[in-house]
Design a protein around this motif. Structure first.
Motif, PDB file in Angstrom:
ATOM      1  N   PHE A   5     -13.544 -10.177 -14.087  1.00 51.62           N
ATOM      2  CA  PHE A   5     -14.572  -9.509 -13.294  1.00 51.62           C
ATOM      3  C   PHE A   5     -15.962  -9.643 -13.910  1.00 51.62           C
ATOM      4  N   HIS A  54     -22.697  -3.747 -13.746  1.00 52.60           N
ATOM      5  CA  HIS A  54     -22.476  -4.068 -12.334  1.00 52.60           C
ATOM      6  C   HIS A  54     -23.803  -4.051 -11.576  1.00 52.60           C
ATOM      7  N   ASP A  55     -24.587  -3.004 -11.785  1.00 56.89           N
ATOM      8  CA  ASP A  55     -25.887  -2.894 -11.110  1.00 56.89           C
ATOM      9  C   ASP A  55     -26.790  -4.080 -11.432  1.00 56.89           C
ATOM     10  N   ASN A  69     -19.131 -11.835 -14.397  1.00 56.34           N
ATOM     11  CA  ASN A  69     -19.819 -12.961 -13.775  1.00 56.34           C
ATOM     12  C   ASN A  69     -20.502 -13.838 -14.809  1.00 56.34           C
ATOM     13  N   SER A 102     -20.533   0.096 -17.928  1.00 54.04           N
ATOM     14  CA  SER A 102     -19.930  -0.795 -16.929  1.00 54.04           C
ATOM     15  C   SER A 102     -20.694  -0.724 -15.610  1.00 54.04           C
ATOM     16  N   VAL A 103     -21.072   0.483 -15.211  1.00 54.12           N
ATOM     17  CA  VAL A 103     -21.866   0.653 -13.988  1.00 54.12           C
ATOM     18  C   VAL A 103     -23.194  -0.092 -14.123  1.00 54.12           C
ATOM     19  N   ILE A 139     -21.241  -8.043 -13.872  1.00 53.04           N
ATOM     20  CA  ILE A 139     -19.814  -7.904 -13.549  1.00 53.04           C
ATOM     21  C   ILE A 139     -19.672  -7.650 -12.049  1.00 53.04           C
ATOM     22  N   SER A 140     -18.495  -7.989 -11.513  1.00 56.01           N
ATOM     23  CA  SER A 140     -18.287  -7.871 -10.070  1.00 56.01           C
ATOM     24  C   SER A 140     -17.531  -6.612  -9.658  1.00 56.01           C
ATOM     25  N   ASP A 141     -16.817  -5.986 -10.600  1.00 55.66           N
ATOM     26  CA  ASP A 141     -16.020  -4.808 -10.266  1.00 55.66           C
ATOM     27  C   ASP A 141     -16.053  -3.832 -11.434  1.00 55.66           C
ATOM     28  N   THR A 142     -16.759  -2.735 -11.252  1.00 50.85           N
ATOM     29  CA  THR A 142     -16.939  -1.750 -12.329  1.00 50.85           C
ATOM     30  C   THR A 142     -15.615  -1.190 -12.816  1.00 50.85           C
TER      31      THR A 142
END
Length: 149
Positions: free
Chosen positions: A72, A33-34, A74, A29-30, A38-41
Motif C-alpha cells: 500500500f 495517505h494525505d 506508493n 499513516s493518515v 500510501i494508498s490505504d491508511t
C-alpha cells in the motif's frame, strides 16, 4: 544518499499530539495517505503494527524507527515526528519516545534500499550533535537543516 532526500518537508510533523504508539503510527499513516505516499491508511497501519509485533522499534534515547514494508506504499519515504508527550514504546533502553522516524517502504524497495535507508537513519542517530539538533528542533525548517548535515 542524504537523509534529507528521503524525508519530504510535508512529511515533517511537529508536536504530534498522541499518547500511545498505536495513535502515533495511525496519525502518521493518515498524514502519509494525505500526502499521497500510501494508498490505504488502515492496511498500511496494520502492516506497521505487524512489524512492531516482532520486536520493538524503540531504539533508545527517546527515538523509534517503526517501518512498514507494504503493497500500500506508493513511494518509499520516511516521515519524521516529534511528539508533545513521551510515548511508551518498549524501547531497548526503557526510555519513552519523543522522536519518530516512520519508514514506508514500497514493494519494489523491500531489499537493499530498505536496509540502506534504515542504515542511514541509524548512522545519523549515532551522531550526538544530530540527535541534539532534531530533539531541539521547533520547526520543519530546523529539522530539514539537521537532516542536511
Amino acid at each position: 544518499m542524504h537523509l534529507v532526500n528521503l524525508i519530504d518537508k510535508q512529511n515533517i510533523v511537529m508536536n504530534l499530539d498522541v499518547r500511545t504508539r498505536e495513535e502515533a503510527i495511525k496519525s502518521l499513516s493518515v498524514k502519509l495517505h494525505d500526502n499521497g505516499f500510501i494508498s490505504d491508511t488502515d492496511r498500511f497501519y496494520q502492516d506497521v503494527l505487524q512489524r512492531e509485533s516482532y520486536t520493538t522499534t524503540g531504539i533508545g534515547n527517546g527515538i523509534a524507527i517503526p517501518h512498514g514494508k507494504s503493497k500500500f506504499v506508493n513511494e518509499t519515504t520516511v516521515i519524521f515526528a516529534n511528539t508533545e508527550h513521551e510515548i511508551e514504546w518498549n524501547s531497548l533502553d526503557g526510555s519513552k519516545v519523543k522522536i519518530i522516524f516512520l519508514m514506508a517502504v514500497a514493494p519494489e524497495n523491500q531489499g537493499n534500499d530498505h536496509l540502506q535507508v534504515l542504515a542511514k537513519i541509524a548512522s545519523k542517530l549515532m551522531d550526538d550533535d544530530f540527535v541534539k539538533a532534531i530533539k531541539q528542533a521547533k520547526t520543519p525548517d530546523q529539522v530539514v537543516k539537521a537532516l542536511s548535515k
